[in-house]
Motif scaffolding. Sequence first.
Motif, PDB file in Angstrom:
ATOM      1  N   ASP A 120       0.841  -1.197   0.000  1.00  0.00           N
ATOM      2  CA  ASP A 120       0.000   0.000   0.000  1.00  0.00           C
ATOM      3  C   ASP A 120       0.877   1.247   0.000  1.00  0.00           C
ATOM      4  N   HIS A 121       0.413   2.287  -0.687  1.00  0.00           N
ATOM      5  CA  HIS A 121       1.212   3.522  -0.759  1.00  0.00           C
ATOM      6  C   HIS A 121       1.246   4.269   0.564  1.00  0.00           C
ATOM      7  N   ALA A 122       0.315   3.942   1.499  1.00  0.00           N
ATOM      8  CA  ALA A 122       0.292   4.622   2.797  1.00  0.00           C
ATOM      9  C   ALA A 122       1.153   3.856   3.799  1.00  0.00           C
ATOM     10  N   PRO A 123       2.182   4.485   4.373  1.00  0.00           N
ATOM     11  CA  PRO A 123       3.032   3.787   5.350  1.00  0.00           C
ATOM     12  C   PRO A 123       2.258   3.237   6.536  1.00  0.00           C
ATOM     13  N   SER A 124       1.184   3.931   6.940  1.00  0.00           N
ATOM     14  CA  SER A 124       0.413   3.475   8.096  1.00  0.00           C
ATOM     15  C   SER A 124      -0.239   2.124   7.829  1.00  0.00           C
TER      16      SER A 124
END
Length: 464
Positions: free
Chosen positions: A119-123
């Motif tokens: 996923d592009h979101a680190p979270s």
Amino acid sequence: MVAFHASALDGVARNPALPTALLLRLLAFGRGGDRPPRGALQRAGLPESAVVAILAHPDPGARIDFAMSAWAEPSQRARLADDPSPKVRAALAYGPEVYDARTGVAPLPDAVCVRLLDDHAPSVRAALLESPHVAPSFVASMAAHHRAEARREAVRAWEVLPPGVRSALLADPDSEVRRAAALWECRRDTRVTAALLRDPRSAVEALRRGLLARADAEPYVAERAHLTALAENPSLPADLVERLAVDPDEAVRLAVSVRPELDETRRMAIDFTVGDHDRGDGVAWVRDGLADPEVLRRAATSAHPLLRRTAARSPHLPHDLLRLLAGVEDPVVENHLCIHHPDTPEEVLMRVFARLGGTFSAWMAETHPRFPREGLAARYADHPDGNYRRLAVRDPAATPALIERLSHDPEVWTRQAAARDPRLPLHRLREALHVRELASSAGTNPALPEDEMAAVLDRAGVPA
């Protein structure tokens, strides 16, 4: 919204008899600014129409609640993998925070984990790596991932990784991956252990688990440094073990006393003291062998409290060892049995309930499938302690008249238990829906008629 209307609505949302039409009405609630009750979002056996409504709900909070449901099928939750909100995807990646300790949570499909890990979101990526619900096979597969943080987590599967994969992780371009891999490899290689001992961040764990050369162990004994960790090391030479067994530090002697190679005579000859809550995480070699019959027998039959306490965590105890531990008269052993074992004797469950009313262990005892039911009404309906009067509601022989009487009990927990019981006469059930402290419990009552459930939604302002 009037407080008891909101409480009744929350109860109805959790009612196992809630019809699909009312469930869908609840799920539509929130499109004007209010979130559907969590009980409507986290239910077992949601029909497809309800899942579709949740996936399309405009409130990310509603989708987050569903993403973290311990009762939804993984394939249902997985449909949130493309959700536009990274908070929803992160909730999906981590999974349920709290779940039934007896059943656990099924992992998401591997293909979905692959997408979340990229996923592009680190979270989102971080949530997946921190999740306790990822399948072991997927953890192992991360060893070849292009992200260093994924490879670092893959070392948790070290024992099943092929030798070539282990070698690659030990030579990984990322220093943290190399260090994590070395902390596993040191258990079989003195050279790796020696290297880790030179790193202050890794030295204590290497002392505890690594394969030690005598020359590396002796300076720590001489300097009395990190002796508690050293005392746990399985490769520590026997003469150094004997020195630590009489060390002036009680914590060091206790660590020596649980070593796996000691026979029972030598173990119990060590001067150690065990407190009521010592070693909350258990003894490592017993904890690692909770499915191994030989390990369980050694630990359960030992006179050492810490070994027995750790063995009591196993759901695989054979009947004779279960009975043995049930008679040990150690509250910690009893707590573990009631939480972890499906066949814990009734008398143990009752002792835990009596001793720890209101705690997690007492709740696990009371909700255990073997917690007694028959005879509770005769024994406890007039007990001076309301916590025991509540148990009378569990008795299948309790009459509607008794349930109604208990719904007026001075103790609120007893009144709430009676309000949830389908034997409660309908007139009292309807009345309880309008009592602040009983409204939620009455709302969950499966005997509540459909028209009454609909009326609860009307009073709470849920659009038809």
